[in-house]
Design an enzyme around this catalytic site. Sequence first.
Site, PDB file in Angstrom:
ATOM      1  N   GLY A   1       0.832  -1.194   0.000  1.00 44.69           N
ATOM      2  CA  GLY A   1       0.000   0.000   0.000  1.00 44.69           C
ATOM      3  C   GLY A   1       0.869   1.246   0.000  1.00 44.69           C
ATOM      4  O   GLY A   1       2.032   1.215   0.395  1.00 44.69           O
ATOM      5  N   CYS A   2       0.270   2.344  -0.410  1.00 44.65           N
ATOM      6  CA  CYS A   2       1.059   3.574  -0.534  1.00 44.65           C
ATOM      7  C   CYS A   2       1.469   4.114   0.832  1.00 44.65           C
ATOM      8  O   CYS A   2       2.628   4.454   1.057  1.00 44.65           O
ATOM      9  CB  CYS A   2       0.282   4.612  -1.339  1.00 44.65           C
ATOM     10  SG  CYS A   2      -1.406   4.909  -0.779  1.00 44.65           S
ATOM     11  N   TYR A   3       0.512   4.182   1.760  1.00 48.07           N
ATOM     12  CA  TYR A   3       0.862   4.652   3.105  1.00 48.07           C
ATOM     13  C   TYR A   3       1.878   3.721   3.773  1.00 48.07           C
ATOM     14  O   TYR A   3       2.842   4.198   4.391  1.00 48.07           O
ATOM     15  CB  TYR A   3      -0.390   4.766   3.982  1.00 48.07           C
ATOM     16  CG  TYR A   3      -1.309   5.923   3.683  1.00 48.07           C
ATOM     17  CD1 TYR A   3      -0.878   7.240   3.787  1.00 48.07           C
ATOM     18  CD2 TYR A   3      -2.638   5.702   3.323  1.00 48.07           C
ATOM     19  CE1 TYR A   3      -1.743   8.298   3.546  1.00 48.07           C
ATOM     20  CE2 TYR A   3      -3.512   6.757   3.077  1.00 48.07           C
ATOM     21  CZ  TYR A   3      -3.060   8.054   3.192  1.00 48.07           C
ATOM     22  OH  TYR A   3      -3.919   9.106   2.963  1.00 48.07           O
TER      23      TYR A   3
END
Lengths: 345, 345, 345, 345
Positions: free
Chosen positions: D148-150
């Site tokens: 995921g990006c976060y």
Amino acid sequence: MHMTKVRAAVAGASGYAGGEVLRLLLAHPDVEIGALTGGSNAGQPLGALQPHLTPLAGRVLQETTIENLSGHDVVFLALPHGQSGAVAAQLGDDVVVVDCGADFRLEDAGEWEHFYGSDHAGTWPYGLPELPGQREVLAGTKRVAVPGCYPTVSTLTLAPAVAAGIVEPDVVVVAASGTSGAGKAAKPHLLGSEIMGNLSAYGVGGTHRHTPEITQNLSKMIDGEVKVSFTPVLAPTPRGILATCSAPLKPGVTAEEARAVYEKYYGDEPFIRLLPEGQWPQTKSVIGSNAVHVQVTVDERAGRLVAVGVVDNLAKGTGGAAVQCMNLALGLEETTGLTAVGLAP
Amino acid sequence: MHMTKVRAAVAGASGYAGGEVLRLLLAHPDVEIGALTGGSNAGQPLGALQPHLTPLAGRVLQETTIENLSGHDVVFLALPHGQSGAVAAQLGDDVVVVDCGADFRLEDAGEWEHFYGSDHAGTWPYGLPELPGQREVLAGTKRVAVPGCYPTVSTLTLAPAVAAGIVEPDVVVVAASGTSGAGKAAKPHLLGSEIMGNLSAYGVGGTHRHTPEITQNLSKMIDGEVKVSFTPVLAPTPRGILATCSAPLKPGVTAEEARAVYEKYYGDEPFIRLLPEGQWPQTKSVIGSNAVHVQVTVDERAGRLVAVGVVDNLAKGTGGAAVQCMNLALGLEETTGLTAVGLAP
Amino acid sequence: MHMTKVRAAVAGASGYAGGEVLRLLLAHPDVEIGALTGGSNAGQPLGALQPHLTPLAGRVLQETTIENLSGHDVVFLALPHGQSGAVAAQLGDDVVVVDCGADFRLEDAGEWEHFYGSDHAGTWPYGLPELPGQREVLAGTKRVAVPGCYPTVSTLTLAPAVAAGIVEPDVVVVAASGTSGAGKAAKPHLLGSEIMGNLSAYGVGGTHRHTPEITQNLSKMIDGEVKVSFTPVLAPTPRGILATCSAPLKPGVTAEEARAVYEKYYGDEPFIRLLPEGQWPQTKSVIGSNAVHVQVTVDERAGRLVAVGVVDNLAKGTGGAAVQCMNLALGLEETTGLTAVGLAP
Amino acid sequence: MHMTKVRAAVAGASGYAGGEVLRLLLAHPDVEIGALTGGSNAGQPLGALQPHLTPLAGRVLQETTIENLSGHDVVFLALPHGQSGAVAAQLGDDVVVVDCGADFRLEDAGEWEHFYGSDHAGTWPYGLPELPGQREVLAGTKRVAVPGCYPTVSTLTLAPAVAAGIVEPDVVVVAASGTSGAGKAAKPHLLGSEIMGNLSAYGVGGTHRHTPEITQNLSKMIDGEVKVSFTPVLAPTPRGILATCSAPLKPGVTAEEARAVYEKYYGDEPFIRLLPEGQWPQTKSVIGSNAVHVQVTVDERAGRLVAVGVVDNLAKGTGGAAVQCMNLALGLEETTGLTAVGLAP
């Protein structure tokens, strides 16, 4: 002065136009806010839909029915195109109805049908008090068709030059607009991810629905029809329209003469400001306000008059004009509850 | 193919134009980056000034002197107006000099003096390979004047129509631009707080310095001079220009004919794309790229041809054109190191 | 009620804080705007510097001298740090002086010197009426130190939890802010081209000057000192701060209990709104307004209370607080001229 | 080196993740782009949906079927959560499948079910090569779960400190993100009119689905579980995440020691850059690139280590990681087709 407050209802309170009418009514000393109605959002608290209207957060949206809208002195309609006529017909002739939609703006049924593809509902007094004689038409009226946002700024920016006959009736308007004019319905091309950092053209080639409205307004000022080339541009800002308008200059007209024409035309208008020479308009100066800032010059080489105007499409371009016209319709001071002070930076 | 890399210097590496040239050179397979020079920023590491150029972060800016710029195959000048001539004169005729500034764009000394207020430095081959015959002029040249950003998109958007004579030579260009075109020098009206949420007009009435350049380009396509009404609009985005261009249509020209003219004119250009009918350009599609997207239509009522073009003012509008012209000057494949793929969303 | 209007002067009328005070005073029914002074901008018309303040466009900025500021009932100081003390000393004890700067906020001279690097000017009544007992302190005062924007929202978001002792005195605040908090002085990193599309951290590690002010406010609520880890983040919007605040939860405290603590603490505050459960704050709801929106929850896994608050840094975060405190100081109704309605979208 | 190109298909080519994979593949010298599939957009030309991918404008989206995806060396899945497993199962074990979705990221089925509310599909090699030993796991793999990006930026920003044991395993992450992470599905709160000028919190209190992924990553570095308080903030920019991370410092650790820990941990990583002392990350430096910029310091008063990291959520945060992992899986040079150069301004 002691007076009973005007009781106002807003149909379509969950959208941008309805929200702006409410934002302004909350600052209006003579208005009490009555029914708030919505379409699919009926039943929800306004605080979930318009969280900036803090004092109304607990109010629950009702359905848009005649029952709910009855019993008010003024009803603002902020509905999708085509729905205002039926509602207005049932509200009675003693109620002031201010339509923020397009239904009653055009006088020519053929133009309506060409651009909107449905039957023409009729024509109501046009809510642009700054046009010649229009303030008198609106005084005491029971019906108001609030102008479109692009026509408001385009008309006001060009009217002095067209009316004075210092330009040929062949105008070019390129107007960059913030996105709120496109409404609150979720469409992929209006997503923040698409809009930010982006400039896009749309409705090019005279196909935008505001084109015949601009044409109608300007053509009233001359003997004949004004040709209007109108191109809207979507810009990455929520509010504001900057209209760059030009037309071929009649031979020999100087910049000073053009400026004098504008000064005379708008001399004492409360919401229109011709900027000092050399200062050009920016939308930010009028955001949240009912002000229109205008500037004009002459391009000698190109042989054109160039004028630029700015407006907040939701305020003076929609909700502010609605309140201004309500004031006129009800016999209140025209500027009550409105401001010429923008929110910047 | 094995080859020695081209050694390139960039004078003015701390500004936006210089930074964009470097961004593109870092992706160029045949270029080795040599000296980087700056004005008041000399002595600072590039990482503090252009932190996006990660691989060059440790490089220290030198002063902009002939000594530092000597010994390169190509020198990019990204200097304030008026400084390129003196530098170029000392670099020698065997070095390719690509000037990203305005100094050598205009052919008419009087026009230069009128708009820039200084002596005319001269005229170099104009770096717009997409103009007729210009690719050949640029092949093997030792001097290139990179076009201005507004002239690039305005010229490319109008050229087919003007050259084909389907419009009167009397064009109106309203171009909304991102802010990077205004450079990196700190001025209050360019602060983020002022720019965001704002649209403003400037250089209205034919006073912008890019006006004579657009006029020069378009006038070459006809027998006579094209009248150009040009208005730039500052929009809240860092990059991208959208130019809305129009001109009176010659009688009887249809939208189909106009489209055919554009298709023929740009048929095989690697970086210019005429969009499918009905799809209008948006700047975001070309951000970071060398692509230009164009669309054209006819407004029958207004009697005008309307064309819209978009460009990234820093890429194809400055740094990309500079690299494209370097490729031509050095005999490399014209598209090397460049892309037609934009960064979106 | 008939009353003589309060006459107000604004020193530093060309900056963002001064402009916001003026924007609000223009809507204040009991205030007449007197002298407007500026530093290097003295002599210029306000319309050239703050074009959104349309009704004041023709007013010319005077120099910031005691002569010009004399003869007013209230003087707002919106000056660079360190200049307020000398001005205030000469204004006399009967004039209400509202300082929008930092000079008189901190009580501890050592802290002032550590963070500002100059001599401590003193301490004035702190202009946050929502703190316990502070409204009474401000009533009738002649001197007000308007809180910093970050301390306003951070303090209000955390105060209920800290005061009730439901968290450890060890808070983490990460606050994303619009750019107007950085002022109107032109600096390259604040250019629109740099700011748009960008998020950046600054003042990390407790070095931001608002850190000791947050610490001062929260530590008053407990017996001991609250540890504050504060990180500001610059976000691409002109206005608004969103503060994400958290602290280790005391064992056994539930989300319901935390919520009850907040409800009780802020029950009848006119400008503070605890949002309904599940609705989280957004800055846009409070832009242009004096409202603060707050929400709180408990993260059981992480063992922390998390609260989020939003404020318009220029309105309730500066100019709105200044007017609110002026109202208290002058014995006017506290909310006069202020609104809890934000400008959205 | 002469080689046959890798043939790649992209399922979900009309969304943001799929578009970014394509943008990067277009710049990859060893990849040939094969089938492009979409859901409801099947049948449309890519030029209408992703107009920035100019060279692919004429390609028509196919339906997402096994037939269409067969016959490729690598298949990128950019599908809604829950759809990747069934597709991957039919693609065969010899095809490299890179899943940009969440389906195979979590190892704990209970966590998956808690946060996603559906059955756990399984766990694939986690596509973060910068984690200890992970590069080796990914070399030659046939399945990749793109992080995921976060979690990408949060993990990389905190990993050195957690792994070295210089902080307590009790971290606070507040991450401001651009809007593209929320995808291209049209929702009212993601409209440009809502997003611009706005900062909003969501998923507060540990409820965001990326929370367990961050916890999983960091907990592998210690003997025990790391407590993670994670709050995402939506910011008005299309791309980029800035993560402000902090944790209680172990007694006696200095800023220099913390910095040394980070230098050692990331010394030779091609895409991770520890900025020079005193320079803090900004998202713009990494937009469009695979770079991660990190900085760390110590707040002695608050007793915390504070580290800030930035990533382009669509590039290194999704599509760039996907291509990086494809390179590893196929035995190509890890950095091929990727850049550490951002697009600024």
